[in-house]
Design a protein around this motif. Structure first.
Motif, PDB file in Angstrom:
ATOM      1  N   VAL A   1       0.863  -1.184   0.000  1.00  0.00           N
ATOM      2  CA  VAL A   1       0.000   0.000   0.000  1.00  0.00           C
ATOM      3  C   VAL A   1       0.898   1.231   0.000  1.00  0.00           C
ATOM      4  CG1 VAL A   1      -1.831   1.249   1.183  1.00  0.00           C
ATOM      5  CG2 VAL A   1      -1.797  -1.262   1.250  1.00  0.00           C
TER       6      VAL A   1
ATOM      7  N   LEU B   1       1.189   5.222   0.272  1.00  0.00           N
ATOM      8  CA  LEU B   1       0.444   6.308   0.899  1.00  0.00           C
ATOM      9  C   LEU B   1       1.020   7.647   0.467  1.00  0.00           C
ATOM     10  CD1 LEU B   1       0.566   3.843   3.142  1.00  0.00           C
ATOM     11  CD2 LEU B   1      -0.628   5.525   4.493  1.00  0.00           C
TER      12      LEU B   1
ATOM     13  N   THR C   1      -4.354   6.565  -0.955  1.00  0.00           N
ATOM     14  CA  THR C   1      -3.586   5.322  -0.986  1.00  0.00           C
ATOM     15  C   THR C   1      -3.726   4.677  -2.359  1.00  0.00           C
ATOM     16  OG1 THR C   1      -5.405   3.900  -0.257  1.00  0.00           O
ATOM     17  CG2 THR C   1      -4.026   4.894   1.469  1.00  0.00           C
TER      18      THR C   1
ATOM     19  N   THR D   1      -3.109   0.584  -3.781  1.00  0.00           N
ATOM     20  CA  THR D   1      -2.801  -0.762  -3.300  1.00  0.00           C
ATOM     21  C   THR D   1      -2.487  -1.702  -4.454  1.00  0.00           C
ATOM     22  OG1 THR D   1      -4.290  -0.416  -1.425  1.00  0.00           O
ATOM     23  CG2 THR D   1      -3.701  -2.695  -1.939  1.00  0.00           C
TER      24      THR D   1
END
Length: 169
Positions: A69, A71, A131, A133
């Motif tokens: 992930v 950020l 975010t 992913t």
């Protein structure tokens, strides 16, 4: 930090036979136990050896889903967000990065629904803007350092040989 041929042999043994005693390592390597212990102490002091504990499997602990992930963080909030990530048990690693995000986390989850819950928790952290992913499908190369150790050891051996261009020998 210079790693020589003996250091390379020691590191190989530590990786391949992690539960062997120092006495047995010394016997296998054909060196005195004191010599081996001094080398191990130096490798730890220099930060080459960073741990001696068991390597655990998140999948065997009921968390088979692995995701990375990314950020994006509001400027000036990187430290606070990094500290907050440490409170999320499903985050097993986090790195500051360049590129498309500010932090890259390695996240494990029980299933995709649990992964979504973890991501939602991350999105709600103060300072997190967004975010992205990436879910890992299959591990292709397991975490490893032995090939690097061997490469460094070969390079050290080349430097130590007469006529290698180092001006030594």
């Amino acid at each position: 930090m210079a790693v020589d041929a003996l250091d390379t042999r020691i590191l190989r043994l530590l990786i391949e036979q992690p539960r062997t005693s120092v006495r047995e390592y010394a016997r296998i390597l054909g060196v005195a136990r004191g010599t081996l212990q001094a080398r191990l102490d130096r490798l730890e002091r220099d930060g080459v050896i960073t741990g001696t504990g068991p390597v655990l499997s998140p999948a065997a602990l009921g968390h088979p889903v692995l995701a990375f992930v990314h950020l994006e963080v509001t400027q000036g909030h990187l430290v606070e967000v990094g500290d907050a990530l440490a409170a999320v048990p499903e985050i097993i690693e986090a790195f500051s990065t360049t590129g498309g995000g500010d932090l890259l986390t390695r996240v494990v989850a029980r299933d995709n629904g649990h992964l979504e819950d973890v991501i939602q928790r991350l999105i709600q952290l103060p300072g997190v803007v967004r975010t992205r992913t990436d879910v890992a499908l299959r591990e292709r190369v397991a975490h490893r350092v032995l090939p690097l150790v061997e490469s460094v050891g070969r390079a050290a051996g080349d430097r130590d040989r007469p006529g290698s261009g180092t001006g030594q020998g």
